[in-house]
Design an enzyme around this catalytic site. Structure first.
Site, PDB file in Angstrom:
ATOM      1  N   SER A   1       0.751  -1.267   0.084  1.00 48.34           N
ATOM      2  CA  SER A   1      -0.157   0.091  -0.142  1.00 48.34           C
ATOM      3  C   SER A   1       0.998   1.332  -0.069  1.00 48.34           C
ATOM      4  O   SER A   1       1.779   1.316  -0.836  1.00 48.34           O
ATOM      5  CB  SER A   1      -0.942  -0.045   1.341  1.00 48.34           C
ATOM      6  OG  SER A   1      -1.691   1.142   1.234  1.00 48.34           O
TER       7      SER A   1
ATOM      8  N   TYR B   1      -5.260   8.413  -6.588  1.00 51.32           N
ATOM      9  CA  TYR B   1      -4.015   7.508  -6.045  1.00 51.32           C
ATOM     10  C   TYR B   1      -4.228   6.789  -4.577  1.00 51.32           C
ATOM     11  O   TYR B   1      -4.413   5.635  -4.436  1.00 51.32           O
ATOM     12  CB  TYR B   1      -2.701   8.189  -6.145  1.00 51.32           C
ATOM     13  CG  TYR B   1      -1.545   7.341  -5.511  1.00 51.32           C
ATOM     14  CD1 TYR B   1      -1.168   6.072  -6.103  1.00 51.32           C
ATOM     15  CD2 TYR B   1      -0.852   7.520  -4.344  1.00 51.32           C
ATOM     16  CE1 TYR B   1      -0.207   5.286  -5.383  1.00 51.32           C
ATOM     17  CE2 TYR B   1      -0.014   6.851  -3.802  1.00 51.32           C
ATOM     18  CZ  TYR B   1       0.380   5.782  -4.197  1.00 51.32           C
ATOM     19  OH  TYR B   1       1.468   4.698  -3.789  1.00 51.32           O
TER      20      TYR B   1
ATOM     21  N   LYS C   1      -5.200   3.215  -2.864  1.00 52.11           N
ATOM     22  CA  LYS C   1      -4.314   2.667  -1.894  1.00 52.11           C
ATOM     23  C   LYS C   1      -5.600   2.236  -0.587  1.00 52.11           C
ATOM     24  O   LYS C   1      -5.392   1.323   0.018  1.00 52.11           O
ATOM     25  CB  LYS C   1      -3.392   3.413  -1.498  1.00 52.11           C
ATOM     26  CG  LYS C   1      -2.328   3.353  -2.517  1.00 52.11           C
ATOM     27  CD  LYS C   1      -1.820   1.975  -2.701  1.00 52.11           C
ATOM     28  CE  LYS C   1      -0.724   1.961  -3.878  1.00 52.11           C
ATOM     29  NZ  LYS C   1      -0.247   0.622  -3.935  1.00 52.11           N
TER      30      LYS C   1
END
Length: 285
Positions: A136, A150, A154
């Site tokens: 992650s 983004y 994650k």
């Protein structure tokens, strides 16, 4: 220590290459994957010289699960550790991102690990043994400006990992979420901005400032990918600093990451306490 068979996606550079090398140096077998394995092998000759095997794998492909299954069968039908490391960052305003750019980000960072695991988990379940390492980011807990998409990928990987850990526990399969801070690798060199550029309305805003900070930080990141890889290896093998950490689910790496997480926890606690009376006021009774 019993040698394990590792499969590492995105092993062509950065943390992925460092993890592959660390595992090999510890006596494990490694299947290293890259979209261009020939180029990756040339850039990382140490992986081949240590006995690692390169395979071609594009985690955005619908053939990913079959490719992973084939690679494991060729390695003897056993896989002990899967490292979902392949990924990149799309940075900027969501107003400026095309749907295609957003879809590719999610296809790589979220659907990619799913495709890999669909190929690997049947082998682990059959043996009732295995380790899943999902790479992650500090952005998986704390989203910064420019990182909406983004961080979204994650956060998705983090939530998926939480459920997976519970689903796979009966099969003695461990899930470890690794959350690196800012590493001195080519990750920030390879980040992608929207093709449309930045909307002028964001000039001078936190989004603009953070993006500039990312650009100026290249080569100054505090995190050492080699040390991070060693910590991951130790946690999986139960050696060194990983001894006695068999129940660890999240592995933050870097003081910057640790401090961000601590601030996030403090803010969550403050928010929870402020909302307590509201939360308790919505029951039928």
């Amino acid at each position: 220590m019993t040698p394990k068979v590792w499969l590492v996606t995105g092993a062509s550079s950065g943390l992925g290459a460092a993890i592959a090398e660390a595992a090999l140096q510890a006596g494990h077998s490694v299947i290293a994957t890259a979209r261009n394995p020939t180029k990756a092998a040339e850039a990382n000759p140490q992986i081949s010289s240590l006995g690692g095997t390169w395979i071609k794998l594009d985690v955005t492909s619908s053939d990913t699960a079959r490719a992973v299954e084939s690679a494991i069968n060729q390695a003897g039908g056993v896989i002990d550790v899967v490292v979902n490391n392949a990924g990149y960052s799309l940075l900027g305003s969501i107003e400026d991102m095309s749907e295609a750019e957003i879809e590719t980000q999610f296809s790589t960072n979220v659907y990619g690990p799913v495709r890999v695991l669909r190929g690997a988990l049947p082998f682990m379940r059959a043996r009732k043994s295995g380790n899943v390492i999902n790479i992650s980011s500090s952005a998986g807990i704390d989203g910064l400006p420019t990182c909406a998409i983004y961080a979204g990928t994650k956060f998705a990987l983090e939530g998926m990992s939480e459920s997976l850990a519970k689903e796979l526990a009966p099969f003695n399969i461990r899930v470890l979420v690794v959350e690196p801070g800012s590493l001195r690798t080519n990750f920030w060199t390879a980040y992608v901005e929207p093709a449309a550029g930045m909307n002028e309305g964001y000039t001078g805003t936190p989004l603009d400032h953070v993006l500039d900070a990312f650009k100026s930080n290249k080569g100054k990141q505090p995190g050492d990918a080699v040390k991070c890889a060693q910590r991951v290896l130790e946690v999986i093998d139960g050696t060194g600093m990983g001894a006695g950490k068999g129940d660890l689910f999240r592995l933050p790496l870097g003081l910057d990451c640790y401090n961000r997480f601590q601030n996030k926890i403090n803010n969550l606690q403050d928010n929870l306490l402020q909302a307590k009376d509201i939360a308790h006021s919505t029951s039928y009774s």
